[in-house]
Design a protein around this motif. Structure first.
Motif, PDB file in Angstrom:
ATOM      1  N   TRP A  78      -0.895   4.591  -1.274  1.00  0.00           N
ATOM      2  CA  TRP A  78      -2.087   4.683  -0.431  1.00  0.00           C
ATOM      3  C   TRP A  78      -1.800   5.472   0.842  1.00  0.00           C
ATOM      4  O   TRP A  78      -2.682   6.065   1.433  1.00  0.00           O
ATOM      5  N   TRP A  79      -0.547   5.435   1.291  1.00  0.00           N
ATOM      6  CA  TRP A  79      -0.082   6.181   2.446  1.00  0.00           C
ATOM      7  C   TRP A  79       1.407   6.417   2.252  1.00  0.00           C
ATOM      8  O   TRP A  79       2.022   5.823   1.374  1.00  0.00           O
ATOM      9  N   TRP A 135       2.157   1.624  -3.439  1.00  0.00           N
ATOM     10  CA  TRP A 135       1.143   2.075  -4.401  1.00  0.00           C
ATOM     11  C   TRP A 135       0.643   3.486  -4.106  1.00  0.00           C
ATOM     12  O   TRP A 135      -0.235   3.990  -4.794  1.00  0.00           O
ATOM     13  N   GLY A 184       0.825  -1.218   0.000  1.00  0.00           N
ATOM     14  CA  GLY A 184       0.000   0.000   0.000  1.00  0.00           C
ATOM     15  C   GLY A 184       0.848   1.252   0.000  1.00  0.00           C
ATOM     16  O   GLY A 184       0.536   2.234  -0.681  1.00  0.00           O
TER      17      GLY A 184
END
Length: 173
Positions: free
Chosen positions: A115-116, A113, A110
């Motif tokens: 996301w955070w 990618w 994540g």
């Protein structure tokens, strides 16, 4: 002609771990493995999105290799004759180890990618694994009909395994 009892004595079944035992062992092993891998992979401060995706992939590869090695070790350690599919069953019994690292792989992926933030994602990963260790200890102790106080104590001891990895990582850095 041998009767059924003689046949069963000649070829006993390999030891099968019950599901609760496999979940506890594999879950604890996988969570500690995930903590250790996150500590090792982030030791040099690589925090780009690409490196986090790489870390997630290596975590999964390591978990699969560990599960295969552990399953194989169980298989060859049995001193009894094996039936045709026992090796595959023994390897399949290692699923909790792999399942335990998936949440950490998702946290790392994540971050890769976007996301955070990718920087500092090891701390939430450590917290996640310590929480998983505590929960595994608590739940399995309650499955064994231990009191809530004993179950919380067992969960805390399991969580300490993750804390030891985090502290060791901090000291080694």
């Amino acid at each position: 002609m041998a009767d059924t009892a003689d046949t069963e004595l000649a070829a006993p079944r390999a030891h099968r771990h019950d599901t609760r035992e496999a979940v506890l062992f594999g879950g604890v092993y996988g969570s500690v493995l995930a903590c250790s891998m996150v500590a090792a992979l982030t030791q040099y401060g690589h925090s780009s999105r690409d490196s986090r995706r790489y870390d997630a992939a290596w975590l999964l590869v390591t978990a699969l290799a560990s599960a295969l090695a552990h399953g194989y070790a169980h298989y060859i350690a049995e001193r009894t004759p094996h039936r045709r599919w026992d090796a595959l069953r023994t390897l399949a019994d290692e699923w909790p180890l792999v399942a335990a690292v998936v949440p950490t792989a998702i946290v790392l992926a994540g971050a890769g990618w976007g996301w955070w933030p990718a920087d500092g994602v090891e701390y939430p990963a450590f917290a996640l694994n310590i929480s998983l260790l505590f929960t595994l200890g608590l739940v399995t102790a309650r499955w064994s009909h231990r009191s809530w106080a004993a179950a919380i104590g067992i969960g805390a001891v399991d969580a300490m395994l993750g804390v030891v990895v985090v502290v060791a990582n901090a000291v080694i850095k």
